[in-house]
Design a protein around this motif. Structure first.
Motif, PDB file in Angstrom:
ATOM      1  N   MET A   1       0.829  -1.215  -0.058  1.00  0.00           N
ATOM      2  CA  MET A   1      -0.052   0.076   0.044  1.00  0.00           C
ATOM      3  C   MET A   1       0.880   1.455   0.190  1.00  0.00           C
ATOM      4  SD  MET A   1      -2.954  -1.307   0.178  1.00  0.00           S
ATOM      5  CE  MET A   1      -3.580  -2.861   0.877  1.00  0.00           C
ATOM      6  N   LEU A   2       0.399   2.427  -0.461  1.00  0.00           N
ATOM      7  CA  LEU A   2       0.686   3.731  -0.467  1.00  0.00           C
ATOM      8  C   LEU A   2       0.023   4.471   0.296  1.00  0.00           C
ATOM      9  CD1 LEU A   2       3.039   5.837  -0.843  1.00  0.00           C
ATOM     10  CD2 LEU A   2       1.754   6.293  -2.994  1.00  0.00           C
ATOM     11  N   ILE A   3       0.364   4.921   1.653  1.00  0.00           N
ATOM     12  CA  ILE A   3      -0.413   5.797   2.539  1.00  0.00           C
ATOM     13  C   ILE A   3       0.085   7.239   2.119  1.00  0.00           C
ATOM     14  CG2 ILE A   3      -1.095   6.257   4.890  1.00  0.00           C
ATOM     15  CD1 ILE A   3       0.037   3.410   5.833  1.00  0.00           C
ATOM     16  N   VAL A   4      -0.811   8.126   1.681  1.00  0.00           N
ATOM     17  CA  VAL A   4      -0.574   9.478   1.578  1.00  0.00           C
ATOM     18  C   VAL A   4      -1.232  10.140   2.526  1.00  0.00           C
ATOM     19  CG1 VAL A   4      -0.630  11.383  -0.118  1.00  0.00           C
ATOM     20  CG2 VAL A   4      -0.386   9.183  -1.002  1.00  0.00           C
ATOM     21  N   GLU A   5      -0.320  10.701   3.605  1.00  0.00           N
ATOM     22  CA  GLU A   5      -1.180  11.315   4.869  1.00  0.00           C
ATOM     23  C   GLU A   5      -0.116  12.390   5.403  1.00  0.00           C
ATOM     24  OE1 GLU A   5      -3.076  12.835   7.706  1.00  0.00           O
ATOM     25  OE2 GLU A   5      -4.187  10.952   6.622  1.00  0.00           O
ATOM     26  N   ASP A   6      -0.687  13.386   5.574  1.00  0.00           N
ATOM     27  CA  ASP A   6       0.176  14.441   6.244  1.00  0.00           C
ATOM     28  C   ASP A   6       0.515  14.537   7.788  1.00  0.00           C
ATOM     29  OD1 ASP A   6      -2.091  15.808   6.489  1.00  0.00           O
ATOM     30  OD2 ASP A   6      -1.380  17.726   6.096  1.00  0.00           O
ATOM     31  N   GLU A   7      -0.545  13.733   8.409  1.00  0.00           N
ATOM     32  CA  GLU A   7      -0.254  13.646   9.879  1.00  0.00           C
ATOM     33  C   GLU A   7       0.428  12.355  10.214  1.00  0.00           C
ATOM     34  OE1 GLU A   7      -4.221  13.554  11.852  1.00  0.00           O
ATOM     35  OE2 GLU A   7      -5.211  14.976  10.225  1.00  0.00           O
ATOM     36  N   PRO A   8       1.651  12.811  10.763  1.00  0.00           N
ATOM     37  CA  PRO A   8       2.835  11.602  10.815  1.00  0.00           C
ATOM     38  C   PRO A   8       2.201  10.452  11.723  1.00  0.00           C
ATOM     39  CG  PRO A   8       3.708  13.786  10.975  1.00  0.00           C
ATOM     40  CD  PRO A   8       2.363  14.043  10.867  1.00  0.00           C
ATOM     41  N   GLN A   9       1.531  11.075  13.069  1.00  0.00           N
ATOM     42  CA  GLN A   9       1.174   9.989  14.151  1.00  0.00           C
ATOM     43  C   GLN A   9       0.166   8.871  13.357  1.00  0.00           C
ATOM     44  OE1 GLN A   9       0.053  12.050  17.447  1.00  0.00           O
ATOM     45  NE2 GLN A   9       2.039  11.907  18.236  1.00  0.00           N
ATOM     46  N   LEU A  10      -0.702   9.540  12.723  1.00  0.00           N
ATOM     47  CA  LEU A  10      -1.974   8.759  12.115  1.00  0.00           C
ATOM     48  C   LEU A  10      -1.261   7.792  10.844  1.00  0.00           C
ATOM     49  CD1 LEU A  10      -4.632   7.872  11.593  1.00  0.00           C
ATOM     50  CD2 LEU A  10      -5.156  10.059  10.112  1.00  0.00           C
ATOM     51  N   ALA A  11      -0.535   8.349   9.947  1.00  0.00           N
ATOM     52  CA  ALA A  11       0.216   7.536   8.984  1.00  0.00           C
ATOM     53  C   ALA A  11       0.873   6.195   9.582  1.00  0.00           C
ATOM     54  CB  ALA A  11       0.836   8.400   8.279  1.00  0.00           C
ATOM     55  N   GLU A  12       1.762   6.646  10.596  1.00  0.00           N
ATOM     56  CA  GLU A  12       2.687   5.624  11.388  1.00  0.00           C
ATOM     57  C   GLU A  12       1.598   4.488  12.116  1.00  0.00           C
ATOM     58  OE1 GLU A  12       5.305   7.667  13.585  1.00  0.00           O
ATOM     59  OE2 GLU A  12       6.332   8.421  11.880  1.00  0.00           O
ATOM     60  N   ALA A  13       0.638   5.098  12.446  1.00  0.00           N
ATOM     61  CA  ALA A  13      -0.217   4.103  13.345  1.00  0.00           C
ATOM     62  C   ALA A  13      -0.860   3.214  12.138  1.00  0.00           C
ATOM     63  CB  ALA A  13      -1.379   4.855  14.182  1.00  0.00           C
ATOM     64  N   VAL A  14      -1.524   3.753  11.119  1.00  0.00           N
ATOM     65  CA  VAL A  14      -1.919   3.098  10.083  1.00  0.00           C
ATOM     66  C   VAL A  14      -0.765   1.848   9.472  1.00  0.00           C
ATOM     67  CG1 VAL A  14      -2.995   2.969   7.422  1.00  0.00           C
ATOM     68  CG2 VAL A  14      -3.768   4.713   9.440  1.00  0.00           C
ATOM     69  N   ARG A  15       0.222   2.571   9.131  1.00  0.00           N
ATOM     70  CA  ARG A  15       1.342   1.725   8.537  1.00  0.00           C
ATOM     71  C   ARG A  15       1.501   0.290   9.485  1.00  0.00           C
ATOM     72  NH1 ARG A  15       7.116   4.002   8.842  1.00  0.00           N
ATOM     73  NH2 ARG A  15       6.692   3.867  11.123  1.00  0.00           N
ATOM     74  N   ASP A  16       1.848   0.796  10.859  1.00  0.00           N
ATOM     75  CA  ASP A  16       2.070  -0.512  11.881  1.00  0.00           C
ATOM     76  C   ASP A  16       0.792  -1.264  12.021  1.00  0.00           C
ATOM     77  OD1 ASP A  16       4.458   1.042  11.930  1.00  0.00           O
ATOM     78  OD2 ASP A  16       3.907   1.903  13.998  1.00  0.00           O
ATOM     79  N   GLY A  17      -0.258  -0.808  11.900  1.00  0.00           N
ATOM     80  CA  GLY A  17      -1.540  -1.878  12.082  1.00  0.00           C
ATOM     81  C   GLY A  17      -1.663  -2.629  10.636  1.00  0.00           C
ATOM     82  N   LEU A  18      -1.043  -2.159   9.564  1.00  0.00           N
ATOM     83  CA  LEU A  18      -1.289  -2.935   8.564  1.00  0.00           C
ATOM     84  C   LEU A  18      -0.188  -3.886   8.477  1.00  0.00           C
ATOM     85  CD1 LEU A  18      -2.023  -0.139   5.696  1.00  0.00           C
ATOM     86  CD2 LEU A  18      -3.611  -1.916   6.356  1.00  0.00           C
ATOM     87  N   ARG A  19       0.991  -3.616   9.249  1.00  0.00           N
ATOM     88  CA  ARG A  19       2.038  -4.535   9.035  1.00  0.00           C
ATOM     89  C   ARG A  19       1.617  -5.829  10.077  1.00  0.00           C
ATOM     90  NH1 ARG A  19       7.128  -1.759  11.097  1.00  0.00           N
ATOM     91  NH2 ARG A  19       6.970  -0.773   9.127  1.00  0.00           N
ATOM     92  N   LEU A  20       0.690  -5.557  11.029  1.00  0.00           N
ATOM     93  CA  LEU A  20       0.275  -6.735  11.872  1.00  0.00           C
ATOM     94  C   LEU A  20      -0.733  -7.529  10.942  1.00  0.00           C
ATOM     95  CD1 LEU A  20      -0.521  -4.900  15.012  1.00  0.00           C
ATOM     96  CD2 LEU A  20       1.536  -6.321  14.853  1.00  0.00           C
TER      97      LEU A  20
END
Length: 227
Positions: free
Chosen positions: A1-20
């Protein structure tokens, strides 16, 4: 996936959740970075916030559609009016999720988009006695359940999707890891080796010297079992 999001905390939370969920994801905090990543990587789905530093999300959506790649777009944004949603779909979005949202719903929507993208393939993939269910994250070999780690599952999913074709180590690194993975790492070789052990005998994953790996229906010889 490519996450295009300028809120770093939200983007990282989504990325980490997807990793799970055994889904690799890259992050772009602005439109320029998104276009750069889209120019060098192949993604299955783009999760796109509309309100990002330029080019904005609408322009990114236009360029994805114009590229002809067929990449599904899920717009993830706080703009929740019906007119906002309508304009998003008119731009080419395939789905639209407003903030705040439940992460589980995001995953379900992404899985649904992936099923549509791969409509020519069955949701549950079967090859060489393997049954791989990417939505339940379950693997069976000749009816026997095989417990895999998230990364082993991600690698196996890519190999099975290739339907016996050769997948290079670089392609595995790109699709099963994120952009922060060291291109000189031996993580692919180690993961494939561990995956072979989990799948058991006779071996199913063949090494094509100097090229990559593939699933071999009849089992592989001793010389091909080593990464």
């Amino acid at each position: 996936m490519l996450i295009v999001e300028d809120e770093p905390q939200l983007a990282e939370a989504v990325r980490d959740g997807l990793r799970l969920e055994a889904i690799a994801a890259d992050i772009a905090g602005d439109g320029a970075t998104a276009l750069e990543l889209l120019g060098v990587n192949t993604y299955d789905i783009a999760v796109l916030d509309r309100d990002i530093p330029g080019p904005n999300g609408d322009e990114i959506a236009r360029r994805i559609v114009a590229s002809g790649s067929g990449m599904p777009i899920l717009m993830l944004t706080a703009a929740d009016r019906l007119d906002d949603k309508a304009s998003g779909f008119e731009l080419g979005a395939d789905d639209y999720l407003t903030k705040p949202f439940e992460f589980k719903e995001l995953v379900l929507r992404l899985r649904a988009l992936d099923r549509r993208r791969s409509h020519h393939r069955p949701p549950v993939r079967e090859l060489a006695g393997l049954r791989v269910d990417p939505f339940r994250r379950e693997v069976y070999r000749e009816g026997r359940y095989v417990a895999l780690t998230r990364k082993q599952f991600a690698v196996l999913e890519v190999l099975v999707a290739a339907e016996g074709g050769v997948v290079s180590a670089e392609a595995l690194l790109e699709q099963a890891w994120d952009e922060n993975a060291d291109p000189f790492t031996n993580a692919v070789r180690i993961t494939v080796s561990a995956l072979r052990k989990r799948l058991g005998e006779p071996g199913l994953i063949a090494t094509v010297p100097g090229v990559g790996y593939r699933i071999e229906a009849a089992g592989v010889g001793d010389g091909a079992r080593h990464a």
